[in-house]
Design a protein around this motif. Structure first.
Motif, PDB file in Angstrom:
ATOM      1  N   THR A 154      -2.742  -5.710 -35.391  1.00  0.00           N
ATOM      2  CA  THR A 154      -2.143  -4.379 -35.483  1.00  0.00           C
ATOM      3  C   THR A 154      -1.588  -4.068 -36.870  1.00  0.00           C
ATOM      4  O   THR A 154      -1.271  -2.910 -37.146  1.00  0.00           O
ATOM      5  N   ALA A 155      -1.471  -5.067 -37.738  1.00  0.00           N
ATOM      6  CA  ALA A 155      -0.958  -4.806 -39.085  1.00  0.00           C
ATOM      7  C   ALA A 155      -1.902  -3.933 -39.895  1.00  0.00           C
ATOM      8  O   ALA A 155      -1.478  -3.341 -40.906  1.00  0.00           O
ATOM      9  N   TYR A 156      -3.170  -3.840 -39.493  1.00  0.00           N
ATOM     10  CA  TYR A 156      -4.104  -2.972 -40.203  1.00  0.00           C
ATOM     11  C   TYR A 156      -3.878  -1.498 -39.877  1.00  0.00           C
ATOM     12  O   TYR A 156      -4.525  -0.631 -40.467  1.00  0.00           O
ATOM     13  N   ILE A 157      -3.003  -1.220 -38.909  1.00  0.00           N
ATOM     14  CA  ILE A 157      -2.562   0.160 -38.656  1.00  0.00           C
ATOM     15  C   ILE A 157      -1.147   0.261 -39.213  1.00  0.00           C
ATOM     16  O   ILE A 157      -0.190  -0.168 -38.568  1.00  0.00           O
ATOM     17  N   PRO A 158      -0.963   0.767 -40.424  1.00  0.00           N
ATOM     18  CA  PRO A 158       0.364   0.728 -41.065  1.00  0.00           C
ATOM     19  C   PRO A 158       1.431   1.419 -40.219  1.00  0.00           C
ATOM     20  O   PRO A 158       1.165   2.413 -39.539  1.00  0.00           O
ATOM     21  N   TYR A 159       2.637   0.856 -40.271  1.00  0.00           N
ATOM     22  CA  TYR A 159       3.839   1.398 -39.629  1.00  0.00           C
ATOM     23  C   TYR A 159       3.727   1.365 -38.100  1.00  0.00           C
ATOM     24  O   TYR A 159       4.507   0.696 -37.431  1.00  0.00           O
ATOM     25  N   LEU A 160       2.761   2.080 -37.545  1.00  0.00           N
ATOM     26  CA  LEU A 160       2.657   2.171 -36.097  1.00  0.00           C
ATOM     27  C   LEU A 160       2.322   0.821 -35.467  1.00  0.00           C
ATOM     28  O   LEU A 160       2.881   0.447 -34.429  1.00  0.00           O
ATOM     29  N   GLY A 161       1.402   0.076 -36.077  1.00  0.00           N
ATOM     30  CA  GLY A 161       1.028  -1.225 -35.534  1.00  0.00           C
ATOM     31  C   GLY A 161       2.179  -2.208 -35.540  1.00  0.00           C
ATOM     32  O   GLY A 161       2.377  -2.964 -34.573  1.00  0.00           O
ATOM     33  N   ALA A 162       2.969  -2.208 -36.604  1.00  0.00           N
ATOM     34  CA  ALA A 162       4.116  -3.115 -36.677  1.00  0.00           C
ATOM     35  C   ALA A 162       5.156  -2.774 -35.612  1.00  0.00           C
ATOM     36  O   ALA A 162       5.761  -3.668 -35.003  1.00  0.00           O
ATOM     37  N   ILE A 163       5.358  -1.488 -35.373  1.00  0.00           N
ATOM     38  CA  ILE A 163       6.335  -1.076 -34.354  1.00  0.00           C
ATOM     39  C   ILE A 163       5.886  -1.525 -32.967  1.00  0.00           C
ATOM     40  O   ILE A 163       6.667  -2.083 -32.183  1.00  0.00           O
ATOM     41  N   SER A 199       3.614  -3.943 -32.043  1.00  0.00           N
ATOM     42  CA  SER A 199       3.587  -5.396 -31.858  1.00  0.00           C
ATOM     43  C   SER A 199       4.994  -5.977 -31.844  1.00  0.00           C
ATOM     44  O   SER A 199       5.292  -6.892 -31.054  1.00  0.00           O
ATOM     45  N   GLY A 200       5.895  -5.469 -32.678  1.00  0.00           N
ATOM     46  CA  GLY A 200       7.270  -5.945 -32.666  1.00  0.00           C
ATOM     47  C   GLY A 200       7.974  -5.629 -31.362  1.00  0.00           C
ATOM     48  O   GLY A 200       8.723  -6.465 -30.823  1.00  0.00           O
ATOM     49  N   ALA A 201       7.726  -4.439 -30.820  1.00  0.00           N
ATOM     50  CA  ALA A 201       8.347  -4.071 -29.542  1.00  0.00           C
ATOM     51  C   ALA A 201       7.851  -4.970 -28.412  1.00  0.00           C
ATOM     52  O   ALA A 201       8.637  -5.408 -27.550  1.00  0.00           O
ATOM     53  N   VAL A 202       6.556  -5.281 -28.393  1.00  0.00           N
ATOM     54  CA  VAL A 202       6.017  -6.168 -27.363  1.00  0.00           C
ATOM     55  C   VAL A 202       6.633  -7.554 -27.470  1.00  0.00           C
ATOM     56  O   VAL A 202       7.034  -8.161 -26.462  1.00  0.00           O
ATOM     57  N   ALA A 203       6.744  -8.081 -28.701  1.00  0.00           N
ATOM     58  CA  ALA A 203       7.326  -9.412 -28.887  1.00  0.00           C
ATOM     59  C   ALA A 203       8.779  -9.458 -28.427  1.00  0.00           C
ATOM     60  O   ALA A 203       9.211 -10.410 -27.756  1.00  0.00           O
ATOM     61  N   VAL A 204       9.548  -8.423 -28.743  1.00  0.00           N
ATOM     62  CA  VAL A 204      10.961  -8.397 -28.356  1.00  0.00           C
ATOM     63  C   VAL A 204      11.100  -8.262 -26.838  1.00  0.00           C
ATOM     64  O   VAL A 204      11.933  -8.948 -26.221  1.00  0.00           O
ATOM     65  N   LEU A 205      10.302  -7.417 -26.209  1.00  0.00           N
ATOM     66  CA  LEU A 205      10.374  -7.254 -24.758  1.00  0.00           C
ATOM     67  C   LEU A 205      10.006  -8.543 -24.037  1.00  0.00           C
ATOM     68  O   LEU A 205      10.655  -8.923 -23.049  1.00  0.00           O
ATOM     69  N   VAL A 206       8.968  -9.220 -24.508  1.00  0.00           N
ATOM     70  CA  VAL A 206       8.579 -10.488 -23.891  1.00  0.00           C
ATOM     71  C   VAL A 206       9.701 -11.511 -24.015  1.00  0.00           C
ATOM     72  O   VAL A 206      10.019 -12.242 -23.066  1.00  0.00           O
ATOM     73  N   THR A 207      10.339 -11.575 -25.164  1.00  0.00           N
ATOM     74  CA  THR A 207      11.428 -12.532 -25.365  1.00  0.00           C
ATOM     75  C   THR A 207      12.629 -12.194 -24.491  1.00  0.00           C
ATOM     76  O   THR A 207      13.239 -13.092 -23.883  1.00  0.00           O
ATOM     77  N   PHE A 208      12.984 -10.930 -24.417  1.00  0.00           N
ATOM     78  CA  PHE A 208      14.091 -10.522 -23.557  1.00  0.00           C
ATOM     79  C   PHE A 208      13.831 -10.908 -22.100  1.00  0.00           C
ATOM     80  O   PHE A 208      14.724 -11.399 -21.403  1.00  0.00           O
ATOM     81  N   VAL A 211      12.202  -9.948 -35.925  1.00  0.00           N
ATOM     82  CA  VAL A 211      11.247  -8.867 -36.182  1.00  0.00           C
ATOM     83  C   VAL A 211      11.783  -7.912 -37.240  1.00  0.00           C
ATOM     84  O   VAL A 211      11.052  -7.493 -38.161  1.00  0.00           O
ATOM     85  N   LEU A 212      13.067  -7.553 -37.136  1.00  0.00           N
ATOM     86  CA  LEU A 212      13.652  -6.651 -38.132  1.00  0.00           C
ATOM     87  C   LEU A 212      13.666  -7.285 -39.514  1.00  0.00           C
ATOM     88  O   LEU A 212      13.417  -6.613 -40.525  1.00  0.00           O
ATOM     89  N   LEU A 213      13.950  -8.596 -39.584  1.00  0.00           N
ATOM     90  CA  LEU A 213      13.951  -9.282 -40.882  1.00  0.00           C
ATOM     91  C   LEU A 213      12.562  -9.282 -41.506  1.00  0.00           C
ATOM     92  O   LEU A 213      12.407  -9.006 -42.705  1.00  0.00           O
ATOM     93  N   VAL A 214      11.542  -9.567 -40.692  1.00  0.00           N
ATOM     94  CA  VAL A 214      10.172  -9.562 -41.209  1.00  0.00           C
ATOM     95  C   VAL A 214       9.783  -8.159 -41.653  1.00  0.00           C
ATOM     96  O   VAL A 214       9.131  -7.982 -42.703  1.00  0.00           O
TER      97      VAL A 214
END
Length: 357
Positions: free
Chosen positions: A246-255, A257-266, A281-284
């Protein structure tokens, strides 16, 4: 009898009318171009993919040529290398997503349940989406299995498109030294220098975007994947693969993928570890936004985030996910051409040295 004025409209109105005519003409040309691209999608898509692949693999081919290797052999080795690397990476990504896809969907379902307890309808919607994902995938798979002919047709067209793009990459790399001569042969002789400069600037913008985005995607995936492994998050490798793609879709892809990672962790590790994942995720994203992206954009055409988001939206409306992937490099090429034209016209409009006499 009063004399008839030479001009019926004021100067400002005539200039506005001229600019309106130019805008309408450019809009019509763009609309026709987009329509032709959609009509000849099976031809245009491999060409665009081949251009992006050539921009990404150009440095490797040039290095082999500087080692006094035959251009055809260098292009063939470059294509074999990209087949090995991309094939291996695709295998790893698909395998990771297959192995951890169930865990990710289960974690998303639990995240929806947790959010629904605190936020009501929003969480219920997330829960429904996560709970129905497997059913939707199963239905899609059943439909594809029942329609063997259509499924084979789609797979065959995709394979043919990839093979055609790979063949075009070979020819583009091998004959890249003739590109300037070919361009000059098809344009009027008086505009050869301008067209060459515009072509070089557009290609440099695409090349810089592809190399920079690949580097940023790799750094993001490694950092987030390593952090999720340390936090013992289930499906960490699959989430890292999702971040890279998803990094090949600037801005939107990062949001996304980061949201999915955070939800899975929660959902799977609790609120404390979830907050750590959110901080990771915010630091990266801060490292990407304040360190990596400025370095990448300094080597290519700088585009405002609003322009990038509009380009992604337009690409999605025209060609779906593929349009989202192709929209930003094409926009970078357009901005490269515009910057070259501005630089040339500014140089032509600059006053010459004043004669002291």
């Amino acid at each position: 009898m009063s004399p008839v004025p030479d001009r019926l409209l004021p100067e400002a109105v005539r200039r506005l009318a001229a600019w309106c005519g130019v805008v309408l003409l450019v809009t019509a040309v763009l609309a026709v171009g987009v329509w032709l691209c959609t009509v000849f999608e099976s031809v245009v898509t491999p060409v665009l993919l081949a251009v992006l692949g050539t921009a990404l693999l150009g440095p490797m081919h040039r290095r082999l040529v500087r080692m006094r290797m035959n251009r055809s052999l260098a292009a063939a080795l470059t294509c074999l290398a990209v087949v090995a690397v991309v094939g291996g990476a695709a295998y790893v990504v698909v395998l990771a997503l297959i192995e951890t896809g169930g865990e990710i969907l289960d974690s998303l379902r639990r995240a929806g349940e947790m959010v629904s307890e605190h936020f009501g309808a929003v969480g219920t919607s997330l829960e429904d989406i996560a709970a129905n994902s497997k059913d939707l995938l199963a239905k899609f798979g059943g439909t594809a299995a029942s329609g063997v002919v259509s499924g084979l047709s789609v797979v065959g067209s995709l394979i043919a498109m990839v093979l055609l793009a790979l063949v075009l990459i070979f020819f583009f790399l091998r004959d890249s030294d003739r590109a300037v001569g070919t361009l000059r042969s098809v344009v009027p002789s008086g505009s050869g220098d301008l067209m060459e400069a515009m072509g070089r600037r557009a290609y440099e913008a695409v090349e810089g975007f592809m190399r920079g985005t690949t580097f940023v995607a790799l750094v993001d995936a490694v950092l987030i994947g390593a952090g999720l492994l340390v936090l013992d998050v289930p499906g960490a490798l699959g989430l890292a693969a999702l971040v890279f793609v998803t990094a090949y879709i600037p801005y939107l892809g990062a949001i996304l993928s980061g949201a999915v990672a955070v939800l899975v962790t929660f959902a799977d590790r609790g609120w404390v570890i979830g907050l750590w994942a959110l901080g990771l995720v915010l630091l990266v994203q801060m490292i990407e936004g304040y360190v990596l992206q400025p370095v990448v954009q300094s080597r290519t055409v700088q585009m405002h985030p609003a322009v990038v988001m509009l380009a992604i939206t337009a690409g999605a409306s025209v060609a779906g996910i593929l349009g989202m992937l192709l929209a930003v490099p094409l926009t970078a090429a357009v901005f490269g051409v515009i910057s070259e034209l501005r630089a040339r016209y500014a140089a032509d409009a600059a006053p010459g040295p004043v004669d002291p006499a």
